[in-house]
Design an enzyme around this catalytic site. Structure first.
Site, PDB file in Angstrom:
ATOM      1  N   SER A 182       0.831  -1.203   0.000  1.00 56.55           N
ATOM      2  CA  SER A 182       0.000   0.000   0.000  1.00 56.55           C
ATOM      3  C   SER A 182       0.868   1.258   0.000  1.00 56.55           C
ATOM      4  O   SER A 182       1.738   1.408  -0.848  1.00 56.55           O
ATOM      5  CB  SER A 182      -0.968  -0.033   1.188  1.00 56.55           C
ATOM      6  OG  SER A 182      -1.918   1.001   1.103  1.00 56.55           O
ATOM      7  N   ARG A 198      -6.648   3.855  -2.031  1.00 56.37           N
ATOM      8  CA  ARG A 198      -6.934   5.071  -1.261  1.00 56.37           C
ATOM      9  C   ARG A 198      -7.005   6.279  -2.191  1.00 56.37           C
ATOM     10  O   ARG A 198      -6.492   6.240  -3.299  1.00 56.37           O
ATOM     11  CB  ARG A 198      -5.868   5.302  -0.191  1.00 56.37           C
ATOM     12  CG  ARG A 198      -5.790   4.181   0.828  1.00 56.37           C
ATOM     13  CD  ARG A 198      -4.864   4.553   1.964  1.00 56.37           C
ATOM     14  NE  ARG A 198      -4.681   3.456   2.890  1.00 56.37           N
ATOM     15  CZ  ARG A 198      -4.296   3.589   4.142  1.00 56.37           C
ATOM     16  NH1 ARG A 198      -4.039   4.794   4.630  1.00 56.37           N
ATOM     17  NH2 ARG A 198      -4.144   2.544   4.930  1.00 56.37           N
ATOM     18  N   GLU A 210     -11.928   5.792   7.643  1.00 51.63           N
ATOM     19  CA  GLU A 210     -11.368   7.105   7.959  1.00 51.63           C
ATOM     20  C   GLU A 210     -10.003   7.327   7.338  1.00 51.63           C
ATOM     21  O   GLU A 210      -9.533   8.456   7.212  1.00 51.63           O
ATOM     22  CB  GLU A 210     -11.284   7.275   9.483  1.00 51.63           C
ATOM     23  CG  GLU A 210     -10.090   6.613  10.159  1.00 51.63           C
ATOM     24  CD  GLU A 210     -10.058   5.091  10.043  1.00 51.63           C
ATOM     25  OE1 GLU A 210      -8.965   4.529  10.142  1.00 51.63           O
ATOM     26  OE2 GLU A 210     -11.123   4.476   9.859  1.00 51.63           O
TER      27      GLU A 210
END
Length: 545
Positions: free
Chosen positions: A148, A311, A392
């Site tokens: 990631s 993301r 979040e």
């Protein structure tokens, strides 16, 4: 934590990782679980991650994990193809080759991107979901090789079962246990071909995974509205796996879209340093996103993504949006501009902003609140009773325009394009719309901090029950909820959440460090947030120490 003096500034030569040395360590260093149990395979919320230097991500690890996945497939009658993707980290390339050698030796049909190119996480999930809808008797699954947004020296390896989303804990525990057993037995049960032999085997199918995904975007985003409004979009892929998708998207839908940084470099030498002085491709960090933020006045919408594209970072002329703020705006917009069934729920993690609850309730829908981890949204998205799932940490996905499933993993492409759609349809940027939500519901202040904790204290925090908290008030307000299980699915939080009318806090132990994390939010301003922080730390300390 103090902000590093180099945060947001260009990386220096001395901070760049030595790629040949890193890749060499991948092959040379051998884990020894008997002498060093910390070198074992360990799946977190996003797969197994580590660095080859400290013997946490090495060839033996990947051979063992891949064999364990093959064994899991056999145990569960998964005989369809496996979609294999990788991002742009240096160790992803090495791990990709290792995985191929084991998959082919186990006679798994592998589908991977043509021209040996990169494939983002949401594209692999989309491919799995689409294949299994068309071929219910020949279920596919997938592997994405990525750490990631982690620093350049890290590697990562995650498994997506036939539901298309991140594997649940029972699956990862099975794979983890099997992989560690293989490591302890010196990999004797690992089936292995040489890479050259594997490429000649016929078990690797190189396929265009770009166009099917890009062509399908019109079924989840109003691409015509974006094109018609002429929204100017600046893209910073942060050197990630989606870099070659954007020109195809722009051409297909006639978008006013520019890629402002087309560099791919396994050292990520073009990145500004993050808040702690490390290179980290975190698209929710204003320091890591400094290059795109500097161009905020040149485009209507700026979009940044992490290396595996699960993301999103949204930049408007007001700057980089807080991830919680954009989630609230996205949910409000979708509930008013999609023809979804009236009974669909909106998923949020329990450490996401309470602004989301207010928005969802105002739109007459129900919040589905779960522990941290996107895996909790997979079933609901697949069954279409969950319209949106968001974290979040700037990761989310949602249903198609017609209410059908799109994918079941976080998708940075569609959230970025949704920001452009919001501007095209409403004439307001997402940050402008968030100011309107604040005027309607109040302006919450959100914070995350770390506090020290021993392994024993972390264990106590993880095992708390509501009865362990005897306080009746928090920061001047009556406590209305004490949660150790998420209200949406009753799954254990692995910590504690305490809620009042005007604020809340949640505390969770870190899985990798001797700290616990506290998330806080107040709807009464900075002074109340400070009081909330002080009393939250005291409350947690009182029950774990």
């Amino acid at each position: 934590m103090a902000i590093h003096p180099g945060a947001g500034k260009p990386v220096t030569q001395s901070q760049l990782v030595n790629i040949p040395k890193l890749v060499s360590a991948y092959y040379i260093n051998e884990p020894d679980l008997e002498q060093h149990p910390e070198q074992c395979v360990e799946f977190g919320t996003s797969g197994h991650r580590g660095c080859s230097y400290n013997v946490k991500f090495n060839e033996s690890h990947i051979l063992a994990i891949t064999q364990a996945i093959c064994d899991y497939r056999k145990e569960n009658d998964i005989f369809g193809p496996l979609f294999l993707g990788k991002d742009t980290h240096a160790l992803s390339e090495a791990a990709f080759n290792s995985a191929i050698e084991v998959l082919v030796a186990n006679e798994v049909q592998v589908i991977t991107q043509e021209n040996d190119d990169y494939t983002p996480t949401p594209v692999i999930s989309h491919a799995i979901v689409c294949h299994n809808k068309a071929n219910p008797n020949e279920l596919a699954d997938g592997i994405v090789i990525t750490p990631s947004h982690n620093p350049p020296e890290d590697g990562g390896f995650k498994y997506n079962p036939p539901n298309g989303g991140p594997a649940d804990t029972d699956v990862t525990k099975w794979i983890e246990d099997r992989a560690n057993k293989l490591l302890l037995e010196d990999l004797v049960e690992v089936e292995l071909f040489s890479f050259a032999k594997a490429r000649r085997s016929g078990f690797i199918k190189y396929q265009d995974l770009v166009c099917p995904y890009v062509d399908d975007l019109a079924n989840i985003i109003d691409m015509q509205a974006i094109a018609k409004a002429g929204v100017s979009i600046g893209i910073d892929p942060l050197g990630g796996s989606g870099i070659n998708f954007w020109p195809v998207i722009a051409q297909k839908y006639n978008l006013n879209l520019s890629v402002v940084n087309d560099q791919i470099d396994p050292r990520f030498a073009f990145m500004p340093l993050d808040k702690d002085g490390k290179i980290r491709m975190d698209c929710s960090s204003p320091y890591a996103m400094a290059n795109l933020i500097a161009l905020k006045d040149d485009y209507d919408i700026g979009i940044g993504n992490d290396p595996d594209y699960d993301r999103h970072g949204i930049v408007t002329k007001d700057g980089l949006m807080n991830p919680n703020h954009f989630l609230a705006v996205a949910i409000d917009y979708l509930l008013n501009h999609r023809n979804w069934p009236s009974d669909v729920k909106i998923g949020k993690t329990l450490v996401s902003s309470a602004m989301i609850d207010k928005v969802v309730q105002a739109n007459n829908h129900e919040v589905y609140e779960v522990p941290v981890g996107f895996k909790w949204f997979v079933k609901g998205l697949n069954k279409q009773w969950l319209a949106f799932g968001g974290e979040e940490s700037a990761g989310a996905s949602f249903l198609r325009l017609n209410g059908d499933v799109w994918n079941t993993d976080k998708d940075g492409f569609i959230l970025g394009l949704l920001a452009a759609e919001i501007l095209a349809v409403t004439g307001k940027t997402p940050s402008e719309r968030y100011k309107e939500l604040e005027a309607q519901f109040g302006a919450p202040m959100y914070k995350r901090i770390d506090a020290p904790a021993t392994p024993e204290q972390k264990s106590r925090l993880k095992a708390l029950s509501p009865e362990d908290v005897t306080a009746g008030e928090l920061a001047g307000d009556q406590i209305t909820q004490i949660l150790t299980n998420a209200p949406g699915n009753n799954a254990a939080i692995g910590g504690l959440k305490v809620v009042t009318e005007n604020g809340w806090f949640a505390a969770r132990p870190s899985g990798t460090e001797d700290i616990y994390k506290i998330y806080l939010e107040s709807f009464k301003g900075e002074a109340h947030l400070a009081q909330l922080e002080q009393e939250a730390k005291a409350l947690v300390d009182s029950v774990i120490r």
